[in-house]
Design a protein around this motif. Structure first.
Motif, PDB file in Angstrom:
ATOM      1  N   ALA A   1     -31.296 -85.076  22.301  1.00  0.00           N
ATOM      2  CA  ALA A   1     -31.062 -85.969  23.442  1.00  0.00           C
ATOM      3  C   ALA A   1     -31.164 -85.199  24.756  1.00  0.00           C
ATOM      4  O   ALA A   1     -31.759 -85.688  25.722  1.00  0.00           O
ATOM      5  CB  ALA A   1     -29.692 -86.631  23.318  1.00  0.00           C
ATOM      6  N   ARG A   2     -30.609 -84.008  24.782  1.00  0.00           N
ATOM      7  CA  ARG A   2     -30.694 -83.190  26.008  1.00  0.00           C
ATOM      8  C   ARG A   2     -32.134 -82.788  26.306  1.00  0.00           C
ATOM      9  O   ARG A   2     -32.541 -82.715  27.467  1.00  0.00           O
ATOM     10  CB  ARG A   2     -29.792 -81.960  25.875  1.00  0.00           C
ATOM     11  N   GLU A   3     -32.899 -82.542  25.272  1.00  0.00           N
ATOM     12  CA  GLU A   3     -34.323 -82.215  25.465  1.00  0.00           C
ATOM     13  C   GLU A   3     -35.081 -83.418  26.027  1.00  0.00           C
ATOM     14  O   GLU A   3     -35.912 -83.282  26.913  1.00  0.00           O
ATOM     15  CB  GLU A   3     -34.936 -81.765  24.134  1.00  0.00           C
ATOM     16  N   ILE A   4     -34.771 -84.593  25.527  1.00  0.00           N
ATOM     17  CA  ILE A   4     -35.391 -85.821  26.051  1.00  0.00           C
ATOM     18  C   ILE A   4     -35.013 -85.983  27.534  1.00  0.00           C
ATOM     19  O   ILE A   4     -35.861 -86.320  28.358  1.00  0.00           O
ATOM     20  CB  ILE A   4     -34.950 -87.048  25.237  1.00  0.00           C
ATOM     21  N   CYS A   5     -33.763 -85.694  27.855  1.00  0.00           N
ATOM     22  CA  CYS A   5     -33.316 -85.797  29.250  1.00  0.00           C
ATOM     23  C   CYS A   5     -34.087 -84.847  30.162  1.00  0.00           C
ATOM     24  O   CYS A   5     -34.422 -85.201  31.295  1.00  0.00           O
ATOM     25  CB  CYS A   5     -31.815 -85.491  29.347  1.00  0.00           C
ATOM     26  N   ARG A   6     -34.365 -83.652  29.675  1.00  0.00           N
ATOM     27  CA  ARG A   6     -35.136 -82.708  30.495  1.00  0.00           C
ATOM     28  C   ARG A   6     -36.540 -83.229  30.802  1.00  0.00           C
ATOM     29  O   ARG A   6     -37.127 -82.903  31.824  1.00  0.00           O
ATOM     30  CB  ARG A   6     -35.206 -81.341  29.807  1.00  0.00           C
ATOM     31  N   GLY A   7     -37.053 -84.050  29.907  1.00  0.00           N
ATOM     32  CA  GLY A   7     -38.386 -84.611  30.094  1.00  0.00           C
ATOM     33  C   GLY A   7     -38.427 -85.821  31.018  1.00  0.00           C
ATOM     34  O   GLY A   7     -39.500 -86.269  31.417  1.00  0.00           O
ATOM     35  N   LEU A   8     -37.278 -86.373  31.334  1.00  0.00           N
ATOM     36  CA  LEU A   8     -37.254 -87.574  32.203  1.00  0.00           C
ATOM     37  C   LEU A   8     -37.395 -87.212  33.659  1.00  0.00           C
ATOM     38  O   LEU A   8     -36.987 -86.249  34.160  1.00  0.00           O
ATOM     39  CB  LEU A   8     -35.949 -88.351  31.991  1.00  0.00           C
TER      40      LEU A   8
ATOM     41  N   ALA B   1     -32.268 -95.752  36.066  1.00  0.00           N
ATOM     42  CA  ALA B   1     -30.989 -95.283  36.607  1.00  0.00           C
ATOM     43  C   ALA B   1     -29.961 -95.115  35.491  1.00  0.00           C
ATOM     44  O   ALA B   1     -29.191 -94.146  35.492  1.00  0.00           O
ATOM     45  CB  ALA B   1     -30.470 -96.269  37.655  1.00  0.00           C
ATOM     46  N   ASP B   2     -29.972 -96.039  34.524  1.00  0.00           N
ATOM     47  CA  ASP B   2     -29.052 -95.917  33.394  1.00  0.00           C
ATOM     48  C   ASP B   2     -29.375 -94.687  32.553  1.00  0.00           C
ATOM     49  O   ASP B   2     -28.468 -93.967  32.123  1.00  0.00           O
ATOM     50  CB  ASP B   2     -29.101 -97.177  32.520  1.00  0.00           C
ATOM     51  N   ALA B   3     -30.657 -94.435  32.327  1.00  0.00           N
ATOM     52  CA  ALA B   3     -31.055 -93.259  31.545  1.00  0.00           C
ATOM     53  C   ALA B   3     -30.653 -91.978  32.267  1.00  0.00           C
ATOM     54  O   ALA B   3     -30.147 -91.036  31.646  1.00  0.00           O
ATOM     55  CB  ALA B   3     -32.558 -93.280  31.293  1.00  0.00           C
ATOM     56  N   ARG B   4     -30.861 -91.947  33.558  1.00  0.00           N
ATOM     57  CA  ARG B   4     -30.481 -90.758  34.337  1.00  0.00           C
ATOM     58  C   ARG B   4     -28.964 -90.553  34.299  1.00  0.00           C
ATOM     59  O   ARG B   4     -28.484 -89.437  34.143  1.00  0.00           O
ATOM     60  CB  ARG B   4     -30.970 -90.884  35.766  1.00  0.00           C
ATOM     61  N   ALA B   5     -28.211 -91.629  34.416  1.00  0.00           N
ATOM     62  CA  ALA B   5     -26.749 -91.531  34.359  1.00  0.00           C
ATOM     63  C   ALA B   5     -26.294 -91.072  32.970  1.00  0.00           C
ATOM     64  O   ALA B   5     -25.349 -90.282  32.849  1.00  0.00           O
ATOM     65  CB  ALA B   5     -26.121 -92.873  34.722  1.00  0.00           C
TER      66      ALA B   5
ATOM     67  N   ASP C   1     -24.920 -84.099  30.267  1.00  0.00           N
ATOM     68  CA  ASP C   1     -24.902 -82.745  30.859  1.00  0.00           C
ATOM     69  C   ASP C   1     -23.473 -82.236  31.020  1.00  0.00           C
ATOM     70  O   ASP C   1     -23.211 -81.050  30.823  1.00  0.00           O
ATOM     71  CB  ASP C   1     -25.565 -82.761  32.241  1.00  0.00           C
ATOM     72  N   GLY C   2     -22.575 -83.113  31.408  1.00  0.00           N
ATOM     73  CA  GLY C   2     -21.192 -82.714  31.642  1.00  0.00           C
ATOM     74  C   GLY C   2     -20.334 -82.720  30.385  1.00  0.00           C
ATOM     75  O   GLY C   2     -19.153 -82.399  30.445  1.00  0.00           O
ATOM     76  N   PHE C   3     -20.921 -83.080  29.261  1.00  0.00           N
ATOM     77  CA  PHE C   3     -20.161 -83.182  28.015  1.00  0.00           C
ATOM     78  C   PHE C   3     -20.116 -81.832  27.303  1.00  0.00           C
ATOM     79  O   PHE C   3     -21.143 -81.214  27.052  1.00  0.00           O
ATOM     80  CB  PHE C   3     -20.787 -84.232  27.099  1.00  0.00           C
ATOM     81  N   ASP C   4     -18.903 -81.408  26.959  1.00  0.00           N
ATOM     82  CA  ASP C   4     -18.700 -80.166  26.217  1.00  0.00           C
ATOM     83  C   ASP C   4     -18.011 -80.518  24.900  1.00  0.00           C
ATOM     84  O   ASP C   4     -16.826 -80.868  24.891  1.00  0.00           O
ATOM     85  CB  ASP C   4     -17.839 -79.196  27.022  1.00  0.00           C
ATOM     86  N   PRO C   5     -18.724 -80.433  23.779  1.00  0.00           N
ATOM     87  CA  PRO C   5     -18.135 -80.788  22.486  1.00  0.00           C
ATOM     88  C   PRO C   5     -16.879 -79.976  22.150  1.00  0.00           C
ATOM     89  O   PRO C   5     -15.983 -80.472  21.464  1.00  0.00           O
ATOM     90  CB  PRO C   5     -19.244 -80.497  21.476  1.00  0.00           C
ATOM     91  N   ALA C   6     -16.797 -78.756  22.640  1.00  0.00           N
ATOM     92  CA  ALA C   6     -15.641 -77.906  22.351  1.00  0.00           C
ATOM     93  C   ALA C   6     -14.358 -78.475  22.953  1.00  0.00           C
ATOM     94  O   ALA C   6     -13.265 -78.195  22.467  1.00  0.00           O
ATOM     95  CB  ALA C   6     -15.883 -76.496  22.866  1.00  0.00           C
ATOM     96  N   LYS C   7     -14.487 -79.276  23.985  1.00  0.00           N
ATOM     97  CA  LYS C   7     -13.303 -79.839  24.648  1.00  0.00           C
ATOM     98  C   LYS C   7     -12.952 -81.235  24.143  1.00  0.00           C
ATOM     99  O   LYS C   7     -11.983 -81.831  24.586  1.00  0.00           O
ATOM    100  CB  LYS C   7     -13.532 -79.877  26.161  1.00  0.00           C
TER     101      LYS C   7
END
Length: 149
Positions: free
Chosen positions: A142-149, A63-67, A73-79
């Motif tokens: 990290a985002r690629e790892i998340c896609r694999g979860l 649950a922590d990994a998913r969170a 996912d909601g993080f935008d470095p430009a902002k």
């Protein structure tokens, strides 16, 4: 006396009796087919939705990994450096992704790679105060790892 006229009786046309029967049969078969296809579609959608919405139990490393992945996912470095609520949201999501991924890795070693990728990006960002190519590479990993979860 006049000659009698003969009347010829025509048998009723069979098509007139067959047509309503065929029409009724077509309507009934169409209704049955619609019900079967509708039920199958509803069942498939239900099964897919149930699988997509299955969440790990709260308080678990999964649950922590998913969170962490949802925060990332909601993080935008430009902002990140934007003033106001958009900047605060970006800052907090980035921090949350790091903390939650560390929590997941502490509970289960299989999330260690996710935590390390986010930690590397945070450490690099803290040194140079920018989201350069190296920081973005780590975030993308990290985002690629998340896609694999």
């Amino acid at each position: 006396m006049q000659p009698q006229q003969s009347f010829t009786t025509f048998p009723p046309a069979p098509a007139s009796y067959e047509r309503p029967r065929t029409r009724t049969r077509t309507v009934v078969l169409s209704l049955i087919a619609g019900l079967v296809l509708g039920a199958a579609g509803t069942g498939a959608a239900w099964a897919i939705n149930a699988h997509a919405n299955s969440r790990p139990a709260k308080g678990t490393p999964a649950a922590d990994a998913r969170a962490a992945c949802e925060a990332l996912d909601g993080f935008d470095p430009a902002k990140y450096t934007t003033k106001g609520s958009a900047g605060e949201i970006a800052f907090n999501r980035y921090a949350a992704a790091g903390v939650l991924s560390a929590s997941a890795a502490a509970g289960d070693a299989k999330y260690k790679e996710l935590a390390q990728a986010i930690r590397r990006s945070e450490d690099r960002h803290a040194r140079i105060f920018d989201f350069d190519a190296t920081v973005m590479k780590d975030l993308d990993q990290a985002r690629e790892i998340c896609r694999g979860l």
